[in-house]
Scaffold this motif. Structure first.
Motif, short mmCIF file in Angstrom:
data_model
loop_
_atom_site.label_atom_id
_atom_site.label_comp_id
_atom_site.label_asym_id
_atom_site.label_seq_id
_atom_site.Cartn_x
_atom_site.Cartn_y
_atom_site.Cartn_z
N ILE A 222 0.83 -1.20 0.00
CA ILE A 222 0.00 0.00 0.00
C ILE A 222 0.86 1.25 0.00
CG2 ILE A 222 -1.85 1.26 1.17
CD1 ILE A 222 -2.71 -1.49 0.21
N GLN A 223 0.90 1.93 -1.13
CA GLN A 223 1.56 3.23 -1.24
C GLN A 223 0.56 4.18 -1.90
OE1 GLN A 223 5.04 1.98 -3.56
NE2 GLN A 223 6.36 2.38 -1.80
N THR A 224 0.22 5.23 -1.22
CA THR A 224 -0.81 6.13 -1.76
C THR A 224 -0.32 7.56 -1.96
OG1 THR A 224 -1.65 6.59 0.47
CG2 THR A 224 -2.70 4.78 -0.75
N ASP A 225 0.98 7.78 -1.73
CA ASP A 225 1.50 9.13 -1.91
C ASP A 225 1.92 9.34 -3.36
OD1 ASP A 225 3.56 7.27 -1.63
OD2 ASP A 225 4.97 8.77 -0.92
N GLY A 226 2.76 10.31 -3.61
CA GLY A 226 3.25 10.57 -4.95
C GLY A 226 2.88 11.95 -5.44
N ASP A 227 3.54 12.36 -6.51
CA ASP A 227 3.27 13.65 -7.15
C ASP A 227 3.49 13.43 -8.64
OD1 ASP A 227 2.74 16.32 -7.55
OD2 ASP A 227 4.78 16.97 -7.09
N PHE A 228 2.51 12.75 -9.26
CA PHE A 228 2.69 12.22 -10.60
C PHE A 228 1.96 13.00 -11.69
CE2 PHE A 228 2.81 8.45 -7.70
CZ PHE A 228 4.17 8.21 -7.80
N GLY A 229 2.11 12.46 -12.90
CA GLY A 229 1.31 12.91 -14.03
C GLY A 229 0.16 11.94 -14.18
N VAL A 230 0.32 10.98 -15.06
CA VAL A 230 -0.73 9.99 -15.34
C VAL A 230 -0.57 8.77 -14.44
CG1 VAL A 230 -1.68 8.50 -17.13
CG2 VAL A 230 -0.88 10.79 -17.71
N LEU A 231 -1.71 8.15 -14.11
CA LEU A 231 -1.73 6.96 -13.26
C LEU A 231 -2.49 5.82 -13.94
CD1 LEU A 231 -2.66 8.83 -10.00
CD2 LEU A 231 -0.59 7.46 -10.22
N PHE A 232 -1.95 4.61 -13.80
CA PHE A 232 -2.68 3.40 -14.18
C PHE A 232 -3.60 3.03 -13.02
CE2 PHE A 232 1.03 2.39 -16.97
CZ PHE A 232 0.34 2.08 -18.13
N ALA A 233 -4.76 2.48 -13.32
CA ALA A 233 -5.62 2.02 -12.24
C ALA A 233 -6.60 0.95 -12.73
CB ALA A 233 -6.41 3.18 -11.64
N VAL A 234 -6.92 0.05 -11.82
CA VAL A 234 -7.97 -0.95 -12.03
C VAL A 234 -9.03 -0.69 -10.97
CG1 VAL A 234 -8.57 -3.40 -11.98
CG2 VAL A 234 -6.39 -2.66 -12.99
N VAL A 235 -10.25 -0.47 -11.42
CA VAL A 235 -11.36 -0.08 -10.53
C VAL A 235 -12.51 -1.06 -10.69
CG1 VAL A 235 -13.01 1.75 -10.01
CG2 VAL A 235 -10.67 2.34 -10.71
N ARG A 236 -13.22 -1.31 -9.61
CA ARG A 236 -14.42 -2.16 -9.67
C ARG A 236 -15.53 -1.54 -8.85
NH1 ARG A 236 -14.63 -4.94 -4.77
NH2 ARG A 236 -12.59 -5.09 -3.72
N LYS A 237 -16.74 -1.92 -9.17
CA LYS A 237 -17.89 -1.42 -8.42
C LYS A 237 -17.93 -2.09 -7.06
CE LYS A 237 -20.77 -0.42 -12.45
NZ LYS A 237 -22.07 -0.71 -13.14
#
Length: 238
Positions: A222-237
């Motif tokens: 679990i890492q939730t910090d950062g200061d990025f541009g674009v992010l990859f993500a997988v999301v579910r309902k």
């Protein structure tokens, strides 16, 4: 005879030392079948505000009554948290392909593009081979350098290089699934690329270095910090 044996043993030890073998536990690995789950790229919310951190993206997704299953920083970005090079989201090109020559990891040619077609087929190619003339690419992020090119490690990478860093990248497995990898410890380019090659990836793309973060609850990472541009993500309902 003794001289030959001694020389052989010396060479064997030298190879063993230079070609370090990394245990799978030294990497955070997330594999996804795009036939079963949706992988998307995120940059801004509906108000045009940049997500920047995994936490900001997670908060936004949860407000949509959804759950974040995976997140990782995507291709490189500039000081304005904008994509460095090509960025396509929902079949719209929001940043143009960068074919210029300069210094830095992004420009260590060949660099490349990870993209997903409108049929949910993931691909990685060299920048010079990228083509979206039919407009059927749904998502794309450019970065560099390529790690593995047609089954071969990038020719500029050197075994035993002292250039160590935390690194993350993406590859395509022989079964067509996408594999994301984040090193838990510092690693050089050669060994990082060799890990993807060992997984069977014919093509793999470097994403970024010491800034890299990943959110992978299934792997207790679990890492939730950062200061990025674009992010990859997988999301579910939920």
């Amino acid at each position: 005879m003794k001289l030959k044996i001694t020389l052989f043993l010396f060479l064997l030890v030298t190879v063993f030392i230079s070609a370090k073998v990394y245990d799978k536990n030294e990497f955070v690995v997330y594999t996804i079948d795009l036939k079963a789950k949706n992988l998307k790229l995120y940059w801004k919310n509906e108000k045009g505000e940049k997500f920047k951190s995994i936490q900001n993206l997670k908060n936004w997704i949860e407000k949509q009554n959804q759950t974040l299953d995976f997140a990782m920083n995507a291709g490189m970005y500039n000081k304005e948290n904008a994509p460095q090079g090509l960025y396509i989201e929902n079949q719209k090109t929001l940043a143009a392909l960068d074919t210029s020559t300069a210094t830095g990891n992004f420009y260590l040619k060949p660099n490349g593009v990870f993209y997903i077609t409108d049929q949910n087929v993931p691909k990685i190619c060299k920048t010079e081979d990228f083509n979206n003339a039919n407009g059927k690419i749904k998502y794309a992020t450019q970065s560099g350098p390529m790690l593995v090119i047609n089954g071969q490690i990038h020719p500029e990478f050197k075994e035993g290089s002292p250039n160590l860093n935390i690194r993350n990248g993406v590859g395509i497995l022989p079964n067509g699934k996408v594999v994301f990898v984040l090193s838990k410890n510092e690693v050089n380019f050669y060994d990082f690329a060799n890990y993807f090659k060992g997984l069977g990836c014919k093509n793999a793309l470097y994403l970024d270095g010491f800034v890299s973060r990943a959110y992978v609850p299934s792997e207790n990472w679990i890492q939730t910090d950062g200061d990025f541009g674009v992010l990859f993500a997988v999301v579910r309902k939920k």
